[in-house]
Design an enzyme around this catalytic site. Structure first.
Site, PDB file in Angstrom:
ATOM      1  N   ASP A 189       0.865  -1.144  -0.005  1.00 17.15           N
ATOM      2  CA  ASP A 189       0.138  -0.158   0.049  1.00 17.15           C
ATOM      3  C   ASP A 189       0.869   1.147   0.020  1.00 17.15           C
ATOM      4  O   ASP A 189       0.400   2.246  -0.091  1.00 17.15           O
ATOM      5  CB  ASP A 189      -1.054  -0.027   0.974  1.00 17.15           C
ATOM      6  CG  ASP A 189      -0.232  -0.049   2.516  1.00 17.15           C
ATOM      7  OD1 ASP A 189       0.697  -0.231   2.619  1.00 17.15           O
ATOM      8  OD2 ASP A 189      -1.068   0.214   3.609  1.00 17.15           O
ATOM      9  N   SER A 190       2.222   0.994   0.003  1.00 19.63           N
ATOM     10  CA  SER A 190       3.351   2.328  -0.065  1.00 19.63           C
ATOM     11  C   SER A 190       3.056   2.784  -1.504  1.00 19.63           C
ATOM     12  O   SER A 190       3.387   3.774  -1.711  1.00 19.63           O
ATOM     13  CB  SER A 190       4.638   1.852  -0.101  1.00 19.63           C
ATOM     14  OG  SER A 190       4.900   0.575  -0.721  1.00 19.63           O
ATOM     15  N   ASP A 230      -1.566  -6.132  -0.330  1.00 14.77           N
ATOM     16  CA  ASP A 230      -1.392  -5.490   1.146  1.00 14.77           C
ATOM     17  C   ASP A 230      -2.692  -5.083   1.316  1.00 14.77           C
ATOM     18  O   ASP A 230      -3.161  -4.112   0.486  1.00 14.77           O
ATOM     19  CB  ASP A 230      -0.205  -4.501   0.732  1.00 14.77           C
ATOM     20  CG  ASP A 230       0.217  -4.036   2.041  1.00 14.77           C
ATOM     21  OD1 ASP A 230      -0.067  -4.864   3.217  1.00 14.77           O
ATOM     22  OD2 ASP A 230       1.114  -3.317   2.260  1.00 14.77           O
ATOM     23  N   LYS A 264      -0.986  -9.352   2.854  1.00 15.67           N
ATOM     24  CA  LYS A 264      -0.442  -9.121   4.238  1.00 15.67           C
ATOM     25  C   LYS A 264      -1.272  -8.157   4.990  1.00 15.67           C
ATOM     26  O   LYS A 264      -1.940  -7.042   4.209  1.00 15.67           O
ATOM     27  CB  LYS A 264       1.013  -8.353   3.774  1.00 15.67           C
ATOM     28  CG  LYS A 264       1.557  -7.704   4.918  1.00 15.67           C
ATOM     29  CD  LYS A 264       2.714  -7.195   4.490  1.00 15.67           C
ATOM     30  CE  LYS A 264       3.090  -5.859   4.098  1.00 15.67           C
ATOM     31  NZ  LYS A 264       2.411  -4.568   4.959  1.00 15.67           N
ATOM     32  N   GLU A 308      -1.574  -5.295   8.659  1.00 18.41           N
ATOM     33  CA  GLU A 308      -0.944  -4.720  10.026  1.00 18.41           C
ATOM     34  C   GLU A 308      -1.626  -5.244  11.379  1.00 18.41           C
ATOM     35  O   GLU A 308      -2.769  -5.156  10.976  1.00 18.41           O
ATOM     36  CB  GLU A 308      -0.788  -3.261   9.789  1.00 18.41           C
ATOM     37  CG  GLU A 308       0.055  -2.952   8.245  1.00 18.41           C
ATOM     38  CD  GLU A 308       0.416  -1.615   8.138  1.00 18.41           C
ATOM     39  OE1 GLU A 308       0.028  -0.541   9.195  1.00 18.41           O
ATOM     40  OE2 GLU A 308       0.707  -1.058   7.211  1.00 18.41           O
ATOM     41  N   GLU A 344       8.929  -4.535  11.214  1.00 17.91           N
ATOM     42  CA  GLU A 344       9.343  -3.110  10.470  1.00 17.91           C
ATOM     43  C   GLU A 344       9.986  -2.464  11.475  1.00 17.91           C
ATOM     44  O   GLU A 344       9.196  -1.945  12.599  1.00 17.91           O
ATOM     45  CB  GLU A 344       8.326  -2.312   9.664  1.00 17.91           C
ATOM     46  CG  GLU A 344       8.684  -1.178   9.091  1.00 17.91           C
ATOM     47  CD  GLU A 344       7.692  -0.654   8.108  1.00 17.91           C
ATOM     48  OE1 GLU A 344       6.696  -1.181   7.988  1.00 17.91           O
ATOM     49  OE2 GLU A 344       7.914   0.564   7.850  1.00 17.91           O
TER      50      GLU A 344
END
Ligand code: KIV
Length: 276
Positions: A44-45, A83, A113, A115, A182
């Site tokens: 998602d960056s 993501d 993925k 978070e 991270e």
């Protein structure tokens, strides 16, 4: 041949390091998959790198899928993770399942993925139970960075470190097939990596992780807004791109591009058309 989930997981026990890079489009995913990269992450960056947002928070499922489809078209043989963007798994397990399934069915991804720590374990379990492979992501979690006091190293003190270890164990227990960690101290990443049986993939988490991930545009020197400490620039494409583009613009203005070798020629005298 496309790597399987079992092969990615087995790399930890085999002592083989996992290389993972972000990809957002077909031409980059084609190049990355021709190199020795085990996993492509449609991160998602892309919100910052491709779409010009200030953070990952505004990114939507539709935007993620648009890019995931392009990455899959460019790299039919790659192992690709999608993501889960902010909001795609925070409104209930059935929404999380539905969005995870979209990544697999529409985006052509092999897994996703997401978070979060202990609070996300129920969501992870629910997704894994219906067949959506999930990689966890702990430490600095950019979608909730403001709650963590900004983009800072996490787990420095013993209490925070203990919490991260608990989260890592809980995510493994919930069925995550791997864990992205991270921005944490390298020795804490080592303890986590040695404690859990699923592979850890680090970014800013030192050498002891089972694998490493970077944002491709960072390592290629293509995103010059800021460069985190953990990034190693393996190329300076930003400079190369600017030099090439400046030369094109100058040659167009001075009339030296296109030259005869870039033009289509013919024996016909087209000026005759002016007399018709
Ligand atoms: O979106 C992303 O690029 C990430 C990084 C941590 C690799 O999640």
């Amino acid at each position: 041949m496309r790597k399987t989930l079992a092969e990615i997981k087995a790399m930890k026990a085999q002592g083989k390091k996992i290389s993972m890079l972000t990809a957002y489009d077909a031409s980059m995913s084609r190049m990355l998959s021709s190199c020795d990269v085990d996993v492509l992450l449609v991160g998602d960056s892309l919100g910052m790198v491709m779409l010009g947002y200030d953070s990952t928070v505004p990114v939507t499922m539709d935007e993620m899928l648009h890019h995931a489809k392009a990455v899959r078209r460019g790299a039919p043989e790659a192992f690709i993770l999608g993501d889960m963007p902010f909001g795609a798994y925070h409104t209930g397990r059935s929404d999380a399942i539905a969005n995870g399934v979209r990544f697999l069915k529409e985006g052509g991804c092999d897994g996703v993925k997401l978070e979060g720590g202990v609070e996300m374990c129920g969501v992870v379990r629910a997704m894994v139970d219906v067949g959506v492979p999930v990689m966890g992501h702990i430490g600095l979690t950019p979608q909730t960075a403001s709650q963590l006091g900004g983009y800072k190293v996490q787990g420095k003190g013993l209490d925070d470190a203990r919490k991260l270890l608990v989260e890592a164990r809980a995510l493994e227990e919930a069925g995550a097939f791997g864990l992205l960690i991270e921005c944490i101290p390298d020795k804490l990443a080592q303890v986590i990596t040695e404690t859990i049986n699923i592979p850890t993939v680090g970014i800013g988490a030192g050498i002891h992780c089972d694998g490493q991930v970077l944002v491709t545009h960072d390592l290629l020197g293509m995103f010059d807004k800021f460069t985190p400490k953990f990034v190693k620039k393996y190329a300076d494409l930003s400079l190369g791109i600017k030099q090439g583009v400046q030369q094109f613009a100058s040659e167009v203005k001075e009339g030296s591009y296109p030259a005869i070798e870039h033009s289509f020629t013919s024996e016909v005298d087209y000026r005759d058309l002016l007399n018709e």
